[in-house]
Design a protein around this motif. Structure first.
Motif, PDB file in Angstrom:
ATOM      1  N   GLU A  67       0.837  -1.203  -0.112  1.00  0.00           N
ATOM      2  CA  GLU A  67      -0.023  -0.094  -0.131  1.00  0.00           C
ATOM      3  C   GLU A  67       0.906   1.127  -0.044  1.00  0.00           C
ATOM      4  O   GLU A  67       0.388   2.392  -0.528  1.00  0.00           O
ATOM      5  CB  GLU A  67      -0.829  -0.065   1.226  1.00  0.00           C
ATOM      6  N   ARG A  68       2.177   1.296   0.379  1.00  0.00           N
ATOM      7  CA  ARG A  68       2.914   2.389   0.420  1.00  0.00           C
ATOM      8  C   ARG A  68       3.905   2.456  -0.953  1.00  0.00           C
ATOM      9  O   ARG A  68       4.624   3.496  -0.957  1.00  0.00           O
ATOM     10  CB  ARG A  68       3.875   2.386   1.712  1.00  0.00           C
ATOM     11  N   ASP A  93      -0.870   5.217  -8.971  1.00  0.00           N
ATOM     12  CA  ASP A  93      -1.479   4.242  -7.771  1.00  0.00           C
ATOM     13  C   ASP A  93      -1.238   2.841  -8.387  1.00  0.00           C
ATOM     14  O   ASP A  93      -1.962   2.748  -9.432  1.00  0.00           O
ATOM     15  CB  ASP A  93      -2.554   4.883  -7.386  1.00  0.00           C
ATOM     16  N   ASP A 149      -2.172   2.550  -1.343  1.00  0.00           N
ATOM     17  CA  ASP A 149      -2.847   3.737  -0.439  1.00  0.00           C
ATOM     18  C   ASP A 149      -3.012   4.991  -1.261  1.00  0.00           C
ATOM     19  O   ASP A 149      -1.905   5.779  -1.456  1.00  0.00           O
ATOM     20  CB  ASP A 149      -2.176   3.866   0.857  1.00  0.00           C
ATOM     21  N   ARG A 184      -3.450   7.697  -0.150  1.00  0.00           N
ATOM     22  CA  ARG A 184      -3.053   8.969   0.749  1.00  0.00           C
ATOM     23  C   ARG A 184      -1.612   9.009   0.346  1.00  0.00           C
ATOM     24  O   ARG A 184      -1.076  10.074   0.464  1.00  0.00           O
ATOM     25  CB  ARG A 184      -3.471   8.812   1.982  1.00  0.00           C
TER      26      ARG A 184
END
Length: 513
Positions: A139-140, A160, A165, A167
């Motif tokens: 996710e990072r 992405d 994620d 964010r």
């Protein structure tokens, strides 16, 4: 975790080549602490020397203060081991474009960095999802793609991955703005935005050349002086170099499972094998002497004008363009207004998407006297005009057409028969691929146009370009080309087809509910 918790004040960079040192330069100038790592100590030393010299030159030219140059260089620290990147808020890798090597690096970084550190790849064409698949915290992992030279190409793609994620991507968007770049957001698809969109110019330019329609130099001249691009496809390929661009072409083609729109050309494969890779090697599609392109000179245009000219009535607007050019030189040329051409008249047709031969046959014209002129870009505003012949056109009629359309001082490029001339087919392909990027939801229409204008230097983004010429016109070019050639590479994007039918802008993005 909020975007603010991805705090990036210290940036790690793995790889100190042109991309790595470029990212280090802009990050340090923006006040970030930079930890620069390279497995090759000599490369790291060379990067440090380059940065010191570059900051010094910027100060000497008055672009930054001398104190700021010293401060920026002081923010760049050598990292002798990956463990020295432990305190970084983000680490950007800029190493070789090989998936297995990148995966291994990210696995090593995971064991070093903190839980909130973003791991970003500067890959130009590899899947972010595939890179992240080897990580325990995918996710990072995100894409953070810059363009060479980094300090001058002020756009960065934030990508992405499927498990990413959003964010983390938000934090990279903020970081891009902080270091003076314009960020654009993309989903994880081959080529992302810029390299995906760039297939239109390059692959279609290569296809035109492979068909023997025109020389490399003539294709470039048409795209610059008629279509208004800063560089033609072969000048652009020489600038990026085939050792970089050809593997990207092959990678995107295979990642899209042999999509016909992205078919690479044996022209670039052969030239790469022969070392004719571009400007940096001194020879590519052009020769370079002291860094200056050596383009072949054009032969002077013939001067013998035709006595009579018959102009097709298939398009009233295009016919008026031709008449306006002829009216400029008041040379006593007789306009043949007959329903069919008189036996001695030069026959001028103005097809969209069709070739001269198909047009001549469809209009029952004598192909030995037929020439076609490209009116996609108005004949009275362009810096160059394109005229093509049928395989049967006589040399006398070819030369008369050349003289006719260049008599007012505008240079003319004579080409062999081609569906869509040169500019029509290349521009329509650029617009069509841009539309497909939008259709697939890879990026917003706004980001597609922004990324292409900044990343490729096009006069307009593909969607804005399509709007300026008319979505219906682009659709007509593509459909007519496909009808002649039967080639699926020219099938229109649904995004283009629907907006043309509804009279909507190509930048129109339907409301999602």
């Amino acid at each position: 975790m909020s975007p603010q918790e991805y705090k990036i004040d210290t940036l790690g960079i793995v790889g100190s080549g042109a991309m790595g040192r470029g990212i280090a330069q802009i990050a340090a100038l923006a006040g970030l602490t930079v930890r620069l790592y390279d497995s090759n100590p000599a490369a790291l030393d060379a990067a440090r020397a380059y940065l010191s010299e570059t900051f010094g030159k910027l100060a000497a030219k008055g672009k930054i203060k001398e104190a700021d140059a010293h401060a920026a260089f002081a923010l760049v620290h050598d990292a002798q081991d990956l463990s020295e990147l432990a305190d970084c808020g983000a680490v950007v890798e800029a190493i070789v474009e090989k998936l297995d090597i990148k995966r291994e690096l990210f696995r090593e970084l995971e064991a070093v960095v903190g839980a909130s550190c973003i791991l970003a790849s500067n890959t130009s064409s590899l899947s972010i999802t595939a890179i992240a698949a080897g990580c325990s915290k995918p996710e990072r992992v995100a894409g953070f793609h810059f363009f060479n030279p980094v300090p001058l190409m002020r756009v960065a793609e934030v990508i992405d991955g499927l498990r990413g994620d959003p964010r983390a991507g938000d934090a990279l968007m903020q970081l891009a703005r902080r270091i003076g770049h314009t960020p654009v957001r993309a989903k994880d698809m081959p080529g992302f935005i810029v390299n995906h969109a760039g297939r239109g110019m390059n692959t279609e330019g290569l296809r035109v050349a492979s068909e023997g329609v025109a020389s490399f130099a003539d294709i470039d001249r048409i795209m610059r002086e008629q279509a208004g691009f800063r560089l033609g496809p072969f000048e652009l390929l020489d600038l990026t170099a085939l050792d970089v661009s050809h593997p990207v072409m092959e990678s995107i083609y295979h990642q899209f499972y042999e999509e016909p729109r992205f078919t690479p050309s044996p022209i670039t494969g052969t030239r790469l094998a022969g070392g004719l890779i571009g400007r940096k090697a001194g020879e590519g599609f052009y020769r370079y002497v002291d860094g200056k392109q050596q383009a072949p000179e054009e032969a002077p245009a013939p001067t013998q004008l035709p006595a009579r000219v018959w102009i097709s009535r298939a398009s009233h607007a295009a016919r008026e363009q031709v008449l306006k050019v002829i009216a400029k030189h008041d040379a006593g040329i007789h306009i043949d207004c007959g329903i069919t051409p008189a036996p001695e008249s030069l026959i001028v047709v103005t097809p969209l998407g069709f070739d001269a031969t198909t047009t001549a046959v469809a209009e029952h014209l004598d192909a030995t006297r037929v020439v076609a002129v490209d009116t996609l870009f108005p004949l009275d505003t362009v810096a160059r005009r394109t005229v093509m012949t049928t395989p049967a056109t006589t040399p006398a009629m070819r030369d008369a057409a050349h003289a006719l359309f260049s008599a007012d001082g505008v240079p003319v490029t004579m080409i062999r028969d081609s569906t869509g001339f040169v500019a029509q087919r290349v521009v329509a392909t650029i617009v069509n691929i841009g539309c497909d990027i939008a259709q697939q939801g890879i990026a917003t229409p706004e980001d597609i146009d922004l990324a292409v204008t900044l990343g490729l230097g096009y006069p307009r983004g593909p969607l804005a370009l399509g709007d300026s010429l008319g979505a219906t016109t682009i659709l007509t070019i593509l459909r007519n080309m496909q009808s002649v050639l039967g080639d699926p590479r020219y099938r229109p994007s649904p995004w283009l087809t629907r907006r043309a039918q509804l009279g909507l802008s190509l930048t129109h993005d339907e409301e999602r509910r």
